[in-house]
Design a protein around this motif. Structure first.
Motif, mmCIF file in Angstrom:
data_model
loop_
_atom_site.group_PDB
_atom_site.id
_atom_site.type_symbol
_atom_site.label_atom_id
_atom_site.label_comp_id
_atom_site.label_asym_id
_atom_site.label_seq_id
_atom_site.Cartn_x
_atom_site.Cartn_y
_atom_site.Cartn_z
ATOM 1 N N LEU A 143 0.925 -1.226 -0.187
ATOM 2 C CA LEU A 143 -0.285 -0.327 -0.294
ATOM 3 C C LEU A 143 0.983 1.539 0.055
ATOM 4 N N SER A 150 -3.005 -3.635 -4.249
ATOM 5 C CA SER A 150 -3.178 -4.077 -2.763
ATOM 6 C C SER A 150 -4.515 -4.055 -2.136
ATOM 7 N N PRO A 151 -5.078 -2.714 -1.979
ATOM 8 C CA PRO A 151 -6.265 -2.331 -1.790
ATOM 9 C C PRO A 151 -7.268 -3.433 -1.861
#
Length: 403
Positions: A143, A150-151
């Motif tokens: 992040l 990734s989110p």
């Protein structure tokens, strides 16, 4: 002799500002209940985040480097982390529980049941690593690097936790309830368990090292480098793999002195469980789950917990490192990024929930504590990564051949 001074860049100022904010938060935490432990967790997480980001300590990346390029450095770093942690845990647990006995486990250690459910959890987690491109711990620090996957992977992991909670009672009655919980020191003694685990790690290291060509060249002539050059090297490129492995092992062993073992899924799983139970999506009673040691997912009464502060520190520390090294490089996500993240995250979350942790909690912390469950989970994870990379390579080769 001339002397020149360069003002810090904008990213360096941001890194310094974030570091100052961390110090301010630590000062505020001192006045809260259990403040010393909370400050320790925040600081431990920040150091861990810096180490993970600067050394690119990622279980999937290290495994991929070996399976695809036969580069063993990353996996050797994981072996080093486990070896250092096993020694550290043995020293600490030996002072807490001098005589290990079957049926008597050290409190809070990540020692879980061993069954086919654990194997399925490891396979699911490994498959999720291949699809999403990282494990959960790496998604947290990525992040800070501006990762667009990734989110979505972390959101998908929360959904995977919910699916795990929905399937838990059936899995528990089918296999987990009667599965053995094996703590190696209770059967082999501390010395025997240490010898066996270090022996296995030595064999793995020797196998990885086989055929490994050392890089040519040695230290540059000119003696000791200037301090300014040493400082600049900390924020340029990446740290050596062995530095990450050594640091992660030391942090893992040091953490249990003041708080629970390292784990990065308890807060995410607890939040998912609290929300899903509020919606009536999962049972209020999850048979036997809260009696097992591991990354606990019991909905917290407050978010000021050591695990939450560890996680916040990890992300903040990784941001400091990424900004200082100018490796924060965000971009706009595509639909493919979202699909990869969500689908891989679901597999990660289901595996972490049913495996009572991820590669940090179950594999690393569990293996360091001498839990057979940690080694079984790790073997399943790496097998799934190998199979997933092999399958993806076959699909690509057939696709290219059809063109």
């Amino acid at each position: 002799m001339s002397f020149s001074f360069r003002f810090p860049s904008a990213t360096a100022w941001l890194a310094l500002t974030l570091l100052a904010a961390l110090i301010a938060v630590a000062q505020w935490l001192q006045g809260q209940a259990g403040g010393r432990t909370l400050v320790f967790a925040l600081a431990c997480g920040a150091v861990l985040g810096i180490v993970l980001q600067r050394s690119r300590f990622c279980f999937y990346c290290h495994a991929r480097d070996w399976f695809e390029d036969r580069n063993p450095r990353g996996l050797l770093a994981i072996v080093l982390a486990l070896a250092v942690g096993v020694v550290g845990y043995t020293v600490v647990l030996g002072s807490w529980l001098p005589v290990p006995q079957p049926g008597k486990l050290p409190p809070d250690m990540h020692i879980g049941p061993v069954s086919w459910v654990l194997l399925a959890a490891g396979l699911s987690f490994g498959a999720g690593m291949v699809v999403s491109g990282s494990c959960i711990s790496a998604h947290w620090y990525r992040l800070a690097e501006g990762s667009v996957v990734s989110p979505f992977a972390l959101v998908g992991s929360a959904l995977g936790f919910i699916l795990g909670f929905k399937s838990w009672n059936g899995l528990y009655s089918a296999s987990v309830a009667d599965a053995p919980v094996v703590w190696l020191p209770a059967h082999l003694g501390y010395g025997g368990a240490l010898l066996v685990q270090l022996g296995v790690l030595a064999l793995v290291a020797a196998w990885l090292w086989r055929g490994f060509a050392r890089e040519a060249g040695g230290p540059r002539a000119g003696g000791v480098p200037p301090l300014r050059e040493v400082w600049r090297s900390l924020w340029t490129g990446r740290w050596h793999y062995w530095v990450g492995g050594l640091a992660v092992g030391l942090i893992g062993a040091f953490a249990i002195v003041r708080m629970r073992p390292l784990g990065v899924t308890a807060t995410l799983g607890g939040a998912a469980r609290q929300w899903a139970q509020g919606q009536g999506w999962i049972p209020d009673r999850l048979d036997g789950l809260d009696g097992f040691a591991g990354c606990a997912t019991l909905p917290p009464s407050t978010w000021l917990t050591p695990n939450a502060l560890l996680l916040a520190g990890l992300v903040a520390g990784a941001f400091v490192a990424a900004l200082a090294s100018r490796q924060f490089a965000p971009r706009w996500p595509t639909w493919r990024d979202a699909a990869r993240g969500l689908s891989g995250g679901v597999l990660l979350g289901w595996g972490a929930m049913t495996g009572l942790g991820c590669t940090i909690g179950t594999l690393l912390s569990g293996g360091m504590a001498g839990a057979l469950s940690g080694w079984v989970f790790g073997a399943a994870v790496f097998f799934a990564v190998w199979a997933g990379l092999w399958g993806r390579r076959v699909v690509r080769q057939r696709g290219f051949g059809a063109r």
